[in-house]
Design an enzyme around this catalytic site. Structure first.
Site, mmCIF file in Angstrom:
data_model
loop_
_atom_site.group_PDB
_atom_site.id
_atom_site.type_symbol
_atom_site.label_atom_id
_atom_site.label_comp_id
_atom_site.label_asym_id
_atom_site.label_seq_id
_atom_site.Cartn_x
_atom_site.Cartn_y
_atom_site.Cartn_z
ATOM 1 C CG ASP A 115 15.898 67.760 95.500
ATOM 2 O OD1 ASP A 115 14.993 66.939 95.282
ATOM 3 O OD2 ASP A 115 15.671 68.982 95.665
ATOM 4 C CE1 TYR A 161 17.903 70.524 92.350
ATOM 5 C CE2 TYR A 161 19.510 68.928 93.097
ATOM 6 C CZ TYR A 161 18.632 69.950 93.366
ATOM 7 O OH TYR A 161 18.470 70.391 94.656
ATOM 8 C CG ASN A 173 11.679 69.122 94.972
ATOM 9 O OD1 ASN A 173 12.504 69.069 95.887
ATOM 10 N ND2 ASN A 173 11.749 70.020 94.002
ATOM 11 C CG HIS A 223 11.320 75.406 98.706
ATOM 12 N ND1 HIS A 223 10.631 75.220 97.530
ATOM 13 C CD2 HIS A 223 12.648 75.334 98.391
ATOM 14 C CE1 HIS A 223 11.498 75.048 96.543
ATOM 15 N NE2 HIS A 223 12.716 75.120 97.030
ATOM 16 C CG HIS A 251 12.442 71.605 99.437
ATOM 17 N ND1 HIS A 251 12.514 71.348 98.087
ATOM 18 C CD2 HIS A 251 11.212 72.166 99.641
ATOM 19 C CE1 HIS A 251 11.389 71.715 97.505
ATOM 20 N NE2 HIS A 251 10.587 72.224 98.423
ATOM 21 C CB VAL A 252 15.596 75.705 102.197
ATOM 22 C CG1 VAL A 252 16.123 77.143 102.207
ATOM 23 C CG2 VAL A 252 14.089 75.682 102.387
ATOM 24 C CG HIS A 253 18.832 74.956 96.962
ATOM 25 N ND1 HIS A 253 18.564 75.180 95.625
ATOM 26 C CD2 HIS A 253 18.308 73.736 97.243
ATOM 27 C CE1 HIS A 253 17.914 74.136 95.124
ATOM 28 N NE2 HIS A 253 17.748 73.258 96.093
#
Length: 466
Positions: A194, A197, A231, A326, A353-355
């Site tokens: 990522d 964005y 993603n 997620h 992925h998980v912020h």
């Protein structure tokens, strides 16, 4: 009882309770509360996005490893006009300058036409050597430098930085600054996916790929970043006629995937100093008989732990996650590949992925099948530690909603932005630290001594190190 005696007795009991809590609880949810602030993108006229001055000046300069062993570097940059794709380079304190030849490509995405994206691989470099390089030959040149890694070997110390889910907000700027100013100087960044964005903007605004490249150039031009696709790199948008996944990412960011026998740039491996790094793609086919599955099945037995004792895996979607964001998105990949990770004793898996931030104990869930119902992760000293480091500070904000109670496998979790350092000392020990944005540059909000699974497989769980 006097008031002073009562105060002392109360403090004694309170301290005792705290000690018991630390000793008895296998996991910890940080008590640090980050101020609730709206995440805001940096304005397009910010200094960090400034286009370099000069005729057809190179911009968005970034480097990565260019072969399997660390003796090559891929240099990439963008210009408005074609220009030269060659790189002039030389060793520090040397007058012997050489030229490496490169090529450029362009792409179109919806109504966006890219600049000229240059890629040049400098080969046959000497280990542990500082090199200077010039890009933009025959027009405006810009000079940068990098240092090659030491020769591959079991006791070679090396320091990696960990960043993920960066974006280009004000909160994105802080972890990058903290990483640059951390006294534990990282030599290479392991980036877990990522990047820009751009897909969050209307029509996947690819102008945002350019601003992100200029924003990160201050680090990516001088030390390699090892790229993992997330993603937000998929950029699959059939509603606007874009049906080729990962198009902007793969055109802009090259990796040495062929050197490890991979058939696609989204999964590959490299050796660097005493580490063997495997990059996987959470958003490419990974089931049985797929190219990624076949490659990984053949790749893991090739890892020689007497040469590269530290086995590190990068991916984007975490397999173990106790946030309500997620949740279980990595579960099918875990079911496919986790038995291999245990069999080959992977030391650590980094994901994004998980912020937020989370570190697990050494756990596995390989006993489960649809019949026996054994679906609870258990302590497993042959398994990796799983670390979620998707806390780079992007516009989507923090993941703050955690599952309760905290699972036993979760050693430490915190809803904050930050970065991490993985500092390999020798074949047996590595020191890991996580640094939140709100602290001083040297402050370690979480830390752990890693004991190598091949050479020193003793218990390095949180409870064992207390």
């Amino acid at each position: 009882m006097s008031s002073s005696s009562f105060s002392f007795f109360f403090l004694f009991l309170f301290g005792l309770v705290l000690n018991v809590a630390v000793l008895c609880n296998g996991g910890k949810t940080s008590s640090f509360v980050r101020p609730v602030e709206k995440t805001v993108d940096m304005p397009l006229d910010s200094d960090v996005f400034r286009v370099p001055s000069g005729d057809n000046a190179p911009q968005q300069v970034h480097i990565t490893q260019g072969d399997h062993d660390g003796k090559a570097v891929i240099v990439s940059w963008v210009t408005d006009e074609p220009g030269s794709s060659n790189v002039l380079y030389w060793r520090e304190n040397s007058t012997n300058k050489k030229i490496a030849k490169g090529k450029y490509n362009t792409y179109r995405f919806y109504n966006y036409n890219s600049g000229y994206i240059h890629h040049c691989t400098i080969r046959n470099l000497e280990y542990n050597t500082k090199y200077y390089y010039l890009v933009g030959l025959h027009n405006t040149t810009r000079q940068f430098w990098f240092t090659t890694p030491p020769a591959v070997g079991p006791d070679v110390p090396y320091t990696f930085g960990l960043i993920g889910d960066l974006g280009q907000s004000f909160d994105s700027n802080r972890p990058l600054t903290h990483y640059e100013r951390n006294p534990q100087k990282g030599q290479t960044v392991l980036f877990v996916g990522d990047l820009s964005y751009a897909d969050n903007y209307p029509n996947h605004d690819n102008v945002r790929w350019g601003t992100w490249g200029r924003f990160t150039e201050r680090s990516t031009a001088d030390q390699p970043w090892i790229w993992t696709a997330g993603n937000h790199e998929i950029d699959f948008a059939p509603e606007i006629g874009e049906t080729i996944p990962f198009k902007p990412f793969t055109r802009r960011y090259r990796v040495p995937y062929r050197a490890s026998g991979s058939s696609a740039p989204l999964w590959y491996s490299i050796k660097r100093a005493s580490a063997y790094i495997i990059v996987l793609s959470s958003y490419s086919a990974y089931g049985k008989y797929t190219p990624q599955y076949i490659w990984l099945e053949e790749e893991l037995p090739k890892v020689n732990r007497t040469e590269t004792p530290w086995l590190i895996v990068l991916m984007h979607s975490p397999w173990y996650n106790s946030y309500n964001y997620h949740y279980m998105e990595g579960e099918t990949m875990r079911v496919m590949y986790e038995p291999w990770f245990v069999q080959y004793k992977v030391d650590v898996v980094f994901a994004g992925h998980v912020h937020a931030y989370e570190r697990s104990e050494r756990i596995s869930n390989v006993a489960y099948n649809i019949v026996n119902g054994k679906c609870t992760p258990i302590e497993d000293q042959s398994a990796p530690v799983y670390i979620t480091i998707g806390d780079g500070g992007n516009l989507e904000g923090l993941a703050t909603n955690m599952t309760e109670p905290q699972p036993e496998y979760s050693a430490y979790r915190e809803a904050s932005f930050g970065h991490a350092i993985f500092d390999i000392k020798n074949r047996t020990h590595a020191y890991y630290s996580w640094h939140r944005n709100q602290d001083g540059y040297a402050v370690e909000a979480d830390k752990m001594w890693f004991y190598n699974r091949h050479w020193h497989p003793v218990d390095d769980s949180t409870s064992a190190q207390l």
